[in-house]
Every structure is written in C-alpha cells, then in structure tokens.
Design a protein around this motif. Structure first.
Motif, mmCIF file in Angstrom:
data_model
loop_
_atom_site.group_PDB
_atom_site.id
_atom_site.type_symbol
_atom_site.label_atom_id
_atom_site.label_comp_id
_atom_site.label_asym_id
_atom_site.label_seq_id
_atom_site.Cartn_x
_atom_site.Cartn_y
_atom_site.Cartn_z
ATOM 1 N N ARG A 164 59.657 55.138 45.204
ATOM 2 C CA ARG A 164 59.915 54.842 46.608
ATOM 3 C C ARG A 164 60.817 53.614 46.735
ATOM 4 N NH1 ARG A 164 53.789 54.372 48.521
ATOM 5 N NH2 ARG A 164 53.752 53.326 46.482
ATOM 6 N N THR A 165 61.559 53.536 47.824
ATOM 7 C CA THR A 165 62.378 52.367 48.105
ATOM 8 C C THR A 165 61.464 51.148 48.276
ATOM 9 O OG1 THR A 165 64.058 53.730 49.191
ATOM 10 C CG2 THR A 165 64.051 51.387 49.725
ATOM 11 N N LEU A 166 61.873 50.016 47.716
ATOM 12 C CA LEU A 166 61.082 48.787 47.737
ATOM 13 C C LEU A 166 61.690 47.786 48.708
ATOM 14 C CD1 LEU A 166 60.902 48.521 43.859
ATOM 15 C CD2 LEU A 166 58.954 49.076 45.307
ATOM 16 N N VAL A 167 60.846 47.105 49.449
ATOM 17 C CA VAL A 167 61.305 46.091 50.403
ATOM 18 C C VAL A 167 60.605 44.769 50.104
ATOM 19 C CG1 VAL A 167 61.610 45.480 52.826
ATOM 20 C CG2 VAL A 167 61.583 47.898 52.156
ATOM 21 N N TYR A 168 61.386 43.694 50.036
ATOM 22 C CA TYR A 168 60.858 42.363 49.743
ATOM 23 C C TYR A 168 61.377 41.349 50.759
ATOM 24 C CZ TYR A 168 59.883 44.194 45.023
ATOM 25 O OH TYR A 168 59.423 44.932 43.961
ATOM 26 N N PHE A 169 60.604 40.320 51.005
ATOM 27 C CA PHE A 169 61.089 39.114 51.675
ATOM 28 C C PHE A 169 61.378 38.089 50.585
ATOM 29 C CE2 PHE A 169 58.428 39.924 55.768
ATOM 30 C CZ PHE A 169 59.397 40.797 56.230
ATOM 31 N N GLU A 170 62.364 37.210 50.818
ATOM 32 C CA GLU A 170 62.629 36.163 49.839
ATOM 33 C C GLU A 170 63.248 34.952 50.510
ATOM 34 O OE1 GLU A 170 61.734 34.377 47.566
ATOM 35 O OE2 GLU A 170 61.894 35.862 45.970
ATOM 36 N N ALA A 171 62.958 33.788 49.946
ATOM 37 C CA ALA A 171 63.559 32.541 50.417
ATOM 38 C C ALA A 171 64.986 32.466 49.884
ATOM 39 C CB ALA A 171 62.742 31.348 49.934
ATOM 40 N N PRO A 172 65.932 31.938 50.656
ATOM 41 C CA PRO A 172 67.333 31.922 50.208
ATOM 42 C C PRO A 172 67.555 31.166 48.908
ATOM 43 C CG PRO A 172 67.022 30.579 52.189
ATOM 44 C CD PRO A 172 65.771 31.370 52.002
ATOM 45 N N HIS A 173 66.800 30.073 48.663
ATOM 46 C CA HIS A 173 67.028 29.293 47.456
ATOM 47 C C HIS A 173 66.479 29.969 46.201
ATOM 48 C CE1 HIS A 173 63.055 28.030 48.918
ATOM 49 N NE2 HIS A 173 62.754 27.774 47.655
ATOM 50 N N ARG A 174 65.700 31.037 46.363
ATOM 51 C CA ARG A 174 65.202 31.780 45.203
ATOM 52 C C ARG A 174 65.877 33.140 45.048
ATOM 53 N NH1 ARG A 174 60.097 29.836 47.047
ATOM 54 N NH2 ARG A 174 59.634 31.851 48.007
ATOM 55 N N LEU A 175 66.793 33.460 45.941
ATOM 56 C CA LEU A 175 67.376 34.804 45.956
ATOM 57 C C LEU A 175 68.080 35.159 44.659
ATOM 58 C CD1 LEU A 175 68.046 37.402 47.502
ATOM 59 C CD2 LEU A 175 70.081 36.236 48.405
ATOM 60 N N ASP A 176 68.906 34.238 44.122
ATOM 61 C CA ASP A 176 69.651 34.571 42.906
ATOM 62 C C ASP A 176 68.722 34.801 41.723
ATOM 63 O OD1 ASP A 176 68.992 31.871 42.981
ATOM 64 O OD2 ASP A 176 70.755 31.234 41.841
ATOM 65 N N ASP A 177 67.665 33.987 41.594
ATOM 66 C CA ASP A 177 66.710 34.176 40.496
ATOM 67 C C ASP A 177 65.960 35.498 40.642
ATOM 68 O OD1 ASP A 177 67.349 31.774 39.300
ATOM 69 O OD2 ASP A 177 65.771 30.658 40.318
#
Length: 299
Positions: A164-177
């Motif tokens: 299934r398609t996955l959806v996440y929330f993330e903080a901008p400063h952790r996005l690249d990691d």
C-alpha cells in the motif's frame, strides 16, 4: 465508570482546522466555536488568531490541551463532559488525534459512554495523497518516524514489503536523513512525493525517486512536510534481479530475521524457488569476500 441510566452527559466534538488557508475552515467550525462550553486548544494563541479570522467570539472557557499536559488535563475535561458540557477540541492544523493531541481524551470519553462526534475538516494526509500522483486506492498512514537513525531504519524495514502507499509526516530539518534512509531500505528508485506547505502561499509538491528527493532535500527545505511513498511493487517470477533479491534479504536480516527465514520470505514475495534467492545471497557474499554465515543457509 459508565454514567447512571438517565444521566445527561455532554458531547465531545473533534473539529478539523485549516492546514494552511483559513478559507478552508469547515462551515460548522465557527458555529461550534461559538456554542462550546469548553474549547480545548493545542495552542490558545493560534486559536485566538483563528477565531479572529473567522469573526467568531468564544463564550466558553478556553483551556490549553497539548502533548505536555494531555495526560493531566484529560480527567478534568472528562469530568466536564460527564457533567453535561459541550467540549470542543481543536489542534493547530487538521484533525485532532491524527498525530496530534486527542486520542487520550477520545478513549477516556468512550470509556465513560460519552458521545463523541466530529466536524470534518482539512487533512494533510488526504491532501498529500491526492496531489502525489501515486496510487490512492489503498494506503496506510505511518505518522512521524523515530528521530534516532537506528530506530528510524528499523521502522522502515518493518514496512519494506508493504504494497500500500505509505504516508508520513516529517520535520523539515530531518527530511534529508529520512529520505536517505528510505532510499537505503526501499531502494533509491522507489517513487515518492514530498508535499510542502500544503494550501499555503509557497505550496510545493516535489516528485521523484526517494534517492533523488534525498539529494534535493540535502540543500535545505522549510515548512510543514508530508511524504507519500509508493508501496512495494507486486512482482512475478523472474522480475527481480539478483541485486534486488540480495537487498531484500539484507533488509529483513537487519530487521532481526534469521537468514533462512529472510530468504524464504523474499522467495515467496518474488514467486521464486528458495534455492535461487539463496544462490544470489551466496554469490553476493563471495563477491564481497565474505563467507556465508554458518547455520544460516537452506536446510
């Protein structure tokens, strides 16, 4: 404790609030803000700005209800509900209890047989899904990933085979990691969309493979972030090359599976004989100069 038969209890109202553009506020929100006996808000200052924008005057008592005081304040709100109050719960953006405060209060109200209803409103999850260009017929919401790198990888490995398609929330400063970790676990070419500042002035949807998106995010990204990731592909016999078979086995091993079980699971996913996956793993180990671990082959 369930209320005595005939006792009139209040109503808990979960109200969706705009995720960006205040014009997206559901029509019922203003009415509920005006009639509630108690308004529990994640941030009372943001609530004040919202009511001013909507031209609403709250006559009820306004209290804060956020992660830091959620446990302590829930009993107080439940008692108000049990006494007949209409309690309106709003968070900073979107629906309460969806990665926001609210679950504890809903569970406690249900336990006391108190009515719970909702004012549907904007949702970053559904908005991002709709804009992603990825399949939306079946999806799962994973919320925020752990902050620590090792725990984040473990969580991603748990859903590496999720179709299934996955959806996440993330903080901008952790996005690249986070995107780099997804590239490691899912493969750099797994399709994804990073949705930034949805419904706001600088809304942006960046689409591509997670590896490509990780390189883009390394330059720095601002704003509220929702990530939508394509599910694992359905594969038939012979559709996966040896490198991909080995990668999938490695992901399962790093998640704690024994090699034998990992090979069996990957073979089942790919519709291949276990021997073919085992041979690919052995060949990769030999190519890297490592001998296969004793006791972890096929039996």
């Amino acid at each position: 404790m369930t209320p005595v038969t005939g006792t009139v209890t209040g109503t808990l109202v979960l109200a969706g609030t705009p995720i960006g553009d205040v014009a997206d506020a559901p029509p019922r929100l203003a009415a509920e803000l005006g009639r509630a006996d108690v308004v529990a808000a994640e941030d009372t200052r943001r609530l004040r700005r919202l009511t001013q924008a909507l031209g609403v005057h709250t006559t009820g008592r306004v209290v804060s209800y956020f992660e830091g005081n959620e446990s302590a304040r829930t009993p107080e709100l439940v008692e108000a509900l049990a006494g007949g109050a209409r309690v309106l719960l709003v968070t900073d953006a979107g629906m309460p209890s969806v990665s926001d405060p609210g679950y504890r209060l809903v569970a406690a109200a249900v336990e006391r047989d108190i009515r719970v209803t909702a004012v549907p409103g904007p949702s970053a999850v559904l908005t991002a899904l709709a804009l992603s260009g990825l399949p939306v017929d079946r999806f799962c919401f994973e919320g925020f990933l752990p902050r620590k790198a090792g725990e984040r990888l473990t969580r991603l490995r748990e859903v590496a085979g999720e179709r299934r398609t996955l959806v996440y929330f993330e903080a901008p400063h952790r996005l690249d990691d986070t995107l780099a970790a997804m590239a490691e676990v899912f493969g750099a070419d797994r399709r994804a969309a990073v949705c930034r500042e949805l419904t706001k002035t600088y809304e942006e949807v960046k689409r591509g493979g997670v590896g490509e998106l990780a390189a883009w995010a390394a330059e720095g990204v601002r704003g509220e972030i929702t990530i939508v990731v394509e599910g694992a592909p359905e594969t038939g016999p012979g559709e996966l090359d040896a490198d991909e078979l080995v990668r999938r086995v490695r992901v399962r091993e790093e998640a704690g599976e024994r090699r034998k079980e990992a090979i069996a699971a990957v073979a089942a996913e790919a519709g291949l004989p276990k021997r073919e996956v085992f041979d690919a793993v052995v060949a990769a180990k030999n190519a890297s100069g490592q001998a296969p671990a004793e006791g972890k082959g096929l039996s």
